[in-house]
Design a protein around this motif. Structure first.
Motif, PDB file in Angstrom:
ATOM      1  N   ARG A 126      31.175  44.725  46.805  1.00 38.35           N
ATOM      2  CA  ARG A 126      30.896  45.776  47.781  1.00 38.35           C
ATOM      3  C   ARG A 126      31.583  47.074  47.408  1.00 38.35           C
ATOM      4  N   CYS A 127      32.806  46.968  46.896  1.00 41.54           N
ATOM      5  CA  CYS A 127      33.563  48.183  46.612  1.00 41.54           C
ATOM      6  C   CYS A 127      34.633  47.907  45.570  1.00 41.54           C
ATOM      7  N   LEU A 128      35.184  48.969  45.053  1.00 44.22           N
ATOM      8  CA  LEU A 128      36.352  48.895  44.186  1.00 44.22           C
ATOM      9  C   LEU A 128      37.581  48.627  45.040  1.00 44.22           C
ATOM     10  N   VAL A 129      38.374  47.621  44.656  1.00 41.77           N
ATOM     11  CA  VAL A 129      39.638  47.342  45.348  1.00 41.77           C
ATOM     12  C   VAL A 129      40.756  47.851  44.453  1.00 41.77           C
ATOM     13  N   PHE A 130      41.208  49.068  44.757  1.00 40.98           N
ATOM     14  CA  PHE A 130      42.195  49.748  43.925  1.00 40.98           C
ATOM     15  C   PHE A 130      43.600  49.447  44.443  1.00 40.98           C
ATOM     16  N   ALA A 131      44.594  49.827  43.652  1.00 37.21           N
ATOM     17  CA  ALA A 131      45.991  49.623  44.043  1.00 37.21           C
ATOM     18  C   ALA A 131      46.297  50.356  45.342  1.00 37.21           C
ATOM     19  N   ALA A 132      47.170  49.764  46.157  1.00 36.43           N
ATOM     20  CA  ALA A 132      47.523  50.347  47.453  1.00 36.43           C
ATOM     21  C   ALA A 132      49.026  50.227  47.659  1.00 36.43           C
ATOM     22  N   GLY A 133      49.609  51.243  48.297  1.00 31.42           N
ATOM     23  CA  GLY A 133      51.040  51.213  48.609  1.00 31.42           C
ATOM     24  C   GLY A 133      51.766  52.410  48.035  1.00 31.42           C
ATOM     25  N   ASN A 134      53.007  52.198  47.672  1.00 32.91           N
ATOM     26  CA  ASN A 134      53.869  53.241  47.133  1.00 32.91           C
ATOM     27  C   ASN A 134      53.457  53.566  45.700  1.00 32.91           C
ATOM     28  N   ALA A 135      53.124  54.838  45.439  1.00 30.67           N
ATOM     29  CA  ALA A 135      52.645  55.226  44.114  1.00 30.67           C
ATOM     30  C   ALA A 135      53.744  55.200  43.059  1.00 30.67           C
ATOM     31  N   LYS A 136      55.019  55.255  43.459  1.00 33.31           N
ATOM     32  CA  LYS A 136      56.141  55.184  42.521  1.00 33.31           C
ATOM     33  C   LYS A 136      57.108  54.107  42.999  1.00 33.31           C
ATOM     34  N   PRO A 137      56.708  52.841  42.861  1.00 35.59           N
ATOM     35  CA  PRO A 137      57.493  51.751  43.469  1.00 35.59           C
ATOM     36  C   PRO A 137      58.586  51.243  42.537  1.00 35.59           C
ATOM     37  N   SER A 138      59.559  50.590  43.135  1.00 39.54           N
ATOM     38  CA  SER A 138      60.508  49.827  42.334  1.00 39.54           C
ATOM     39  C   SER A 138      59.870  48.509  41.885  1.00 39.54           C
ATOM     40  N   VAL A 139      59.034  47.926  42.758  1.00 39.60           N
ATOM     41  CA  VAL A 139      58.375  46.652  42.465  1.00 39.60           C
ATOM     42  C   VAL A 139      56.867  46.831  42.595  1.00 39.60           C
ATOM     43  N   MET A 140      56.126  46.361  41.597  1.00 38.55           N
ATOM     44  CA  MET A 140      54.668  46.318  41.652  1.00 38.55           C
ATOM     45  C   MET A 140      54.232  44.866  41.686  1.00 38.55           C
ATOM     46  N   VAL A 141      53.391  44.520  42.655  1.00 39.39           N
ATOM     47  CA  VAL A 141      52.904  43.153  42.835  1.00 39.39           C
ATOM     48  C   VAL A 141      51.472  43.089  42.328  1.00 39.39           C
ATOM     49  N   ILE A 142      51.179  42.131  41.449  1.00 37.81           N
ATOM     50  CA  ILE A 142      49.860  42.048  40.824  1.00 37.81           C
ATOM     51  C   ILE A 142      49.303  40.639  40.973  1.00 37.81           C
ATOM     52  N   GLY A 143      48.116  40.543  41.566  1.00 36.05           N
ATOM     53  CA  GLY A 143      47.398  39.282  41.673  1.00 36.05           C
ATOM     54  C   GLY A 143      46.252  39.239  40.683  1.00 36.05           C
ATOM     55  N   ALA A 144      45.335  38.311  40.908  1.00 39.45           N
ATOM     56  CA  ALA A 144      44.250  38.100  39.948  1.00 39.45           C
ATOM     57  C   ALA A 144      43.049  38.988  40.227  1.00 39.45           C
ATOM     58  N   MET A 145      42.471  38.864  41.428  1.00 38.71           N
ATOM     59  CA  MET A 145      41.206  39.531  41.727  1.00 38.71           C
ATOM     60  C   MET A 145      41.034  39.605  43.239  1.00 38.71           C
ATOM     61  N   PRO A 146      40.199  40.496  43.735  1.00 37.15           N
ATOM     62  CA  PRO A 146      39.949  40.556  45.178  1.00 37.15           C
ATOM     63  C   PRO A 146      39.202  39.310  45.659  1.00 37.15           C
ATOM     64  N   ASN A 147      39.469  38.927  46.900  1.00 37.87           N
ATOM     65  CA  ASN A 147      38.665  37.882  47.532  1.00 37.87           C
ATOM     66  C   ASN A 147      37.705  38.538  48.518  1.00 37.87           C
ATOM     67  N   ALA A 148      37.042  37.746  49.347  1.00 36.23           N
ATOM     68  CA  ALA A 148      36.039  38.289  50.263  1.00 36.23           C
ATOM     69  C   ALA A 148      36.659  39.261  51.263  1.00 36.23           C
ATOM     70  N   ASP A 149      37.862  38.953  51.747  1.00 38.12           N
ATOM     71  CA  ASP A 149      38.524  39.852  52.694  1.00 38.12           C
ATOM     72  C   ASP A 149      38.870  41.189  52.034  1.00 38.12           C
ATOM     73  N   ASP A 150      39.388  41.135  50.811  1.00 42.38           N
ATOM     74  CA  ASP A 150      39.721  42.360  50.084  1.00 42.38           C
ATOM     75  C   ASP A 150      38.463  43.193  49.848  1.00 42.38           C
ATOM     76  N   ASP A 151      37.400  42.521  49.441  1.00 39.03           N
ATOM     77  CA  ASP A 151      36.144  43.207  49.141  1.00 39.03           C
ATOM     78  C   ASP A 151      35.569  43.865  50.388  1.00 39.03           C
ATOM     79  N   ARG A 152      35.753  43.239  51.518  1.00 38.60           N
ATOM     80  CA  ARG A 152      35.254  43.800  52.782  1.00 38.60           C
ATOM     81  C   ARG A 152      36.104  44.988  53.228  1.00 38.60           C
ATOM     82  N   ASP A 153      37.440  44.854  53.118  1.00 39.44           N
ATOM     83  CA  ASP A 153      38.342  45.884  53.622  1.00 39.44           C
ATOM     84  C   ASP A 153      38.644  46.978  52.599  1.00 39.44           C
TER      85      ASP A 153
END
Length: 288
Positions: A126-153
């Motif tokens: 449905r859409c691009l699920v881009f990075a969200a949150g602090n643009a200059k973080p101390s910690v970056m959290v990375i998962g695999a891929m969007p799921n249905a909820d991510d794709d919807r929101d």
């Protein structure tokens, strides 16, 4: 069963979203085709042709003329080899590298990825699920891929897995608002299937550019696919989890720590004990 023209626009939109979440990618025929009847007709036609085909002339049985052999070869249908349109080629990977390398900020990178059409996953998401949150973080959290909820929101780590991640982070004093959350693959694969190797290759320039632009001090990698991808390892998440490692991005070496994905805890709560041990070790590393 209701026909499509019996539904109002809102009902039809909900139905199409349901099909997309279920992994349906293509609508084939406008009218139903009786494949069983079609098969029976083909079999009957072959049966009628069989006597003529099994009674060749004597000269054909002994030694066919060379010209007839060449004619038979020419008449034989070519193998029905379909191009695998679901997998990007090397040119698309090069285009992704160029698009990612041209971005000088996360916002520019997002714009470049929205305009990029070289990955087949974009056509079904449905859409691009881009990075969200602090643009200059101390910690970056990375998962695999969007799921249905991510794709919807349109946001990474939404729904139940997002709630589980929030609990994981809160347990060690972290909040998602202070972090940058992203995925290796920014488009949801149909039916939540694992991305193919080529799909992962074409998305690599984008996630590596996100890391380079965000300049995090630490990476928290979630799940088997993301850990093997970023750590460039064939080991499983149970072999990679719980230890500090390093990821080299754009000349920087970033400390990285892998653990199970929040979805793993949703489906198998018994794994919470392992993740809690990992998170305590991750917190200790942040304070060291």
């Amino acid at each position: 069963m209701n026909a499509a023209n019996d539904l109002n626009p809102a009902q039809l939109r909900s139905l199409l979203h349901f099909y997309a979440d279920a992994g349906v990618e293509w609508l084939l025929e406008e009218e139903a085709v009786d494949r069983i009847a079609e098969f029976e007709a083909m079999r009957a036609a072959r049966g009628m042709q069989a006597p003529r085909e099994t009674a060749p002339a004597p000269q054909q049985a002994t030694r066919p003329a060379p010209a007839r052999q060449e004619q038979s070869r020419a008449a034989a249908p070519a193998p029905n080899v379909l191009p695998n349109v679901a997998i990007p080629d090397s040119q698309a990977v090069a285009e992704a590298e160029f698009a990612a390398g041209s971005a000088r900020s996360l916002e520019e990178l997002r714009t470049a990825m929205e305009a990029f059409n070289g990955c087949n996953l974009k056509t079904s998401a449905r859409c691009l699920v881009f990075a969200a949150g602090n643009a200059k973080p101390s910690v970056m959290v990375i998962g695999a891929m969007p799921n249905a909820d991510d794709d919807r929101d349109g946001q990474p780590f939404s729904g139940r897995q997002g709630t589980m991640l929030d609990r994981m982070l809160a347990g060690i004093g972290l909040d998602r608002a202070d972090l940058l959350l992203s995925n290796v693959v920014p488009w949801r694969p149909p039916g939540n299937r694992p991305p193919s190797q080529r799909e992962a290759d074409i998305c690599r320039p984008f996630i590596e550019r996100q890391i380079a632009l965000a300049e995090p001090n630490h990476l928290l990698i979630l799940g088997n696919f993301a850990a093997r991808f970023l750590l460039r390892s064939s080991d499983t998440i149970h072999q990679l989890r719980g230890e500090w490692r390093e990821v080299a991005i754009s000349g920087r070496t970033i400390p990285a720590f892998a653990t199970l994905h929040p979805q793993d805890l949703v489906t198998a709560p018994v794994s919470k004990r392992l993740v809690w041990q990992d998170l305590l070790a991750f917190r200790a590393g942040l304070r060291a």
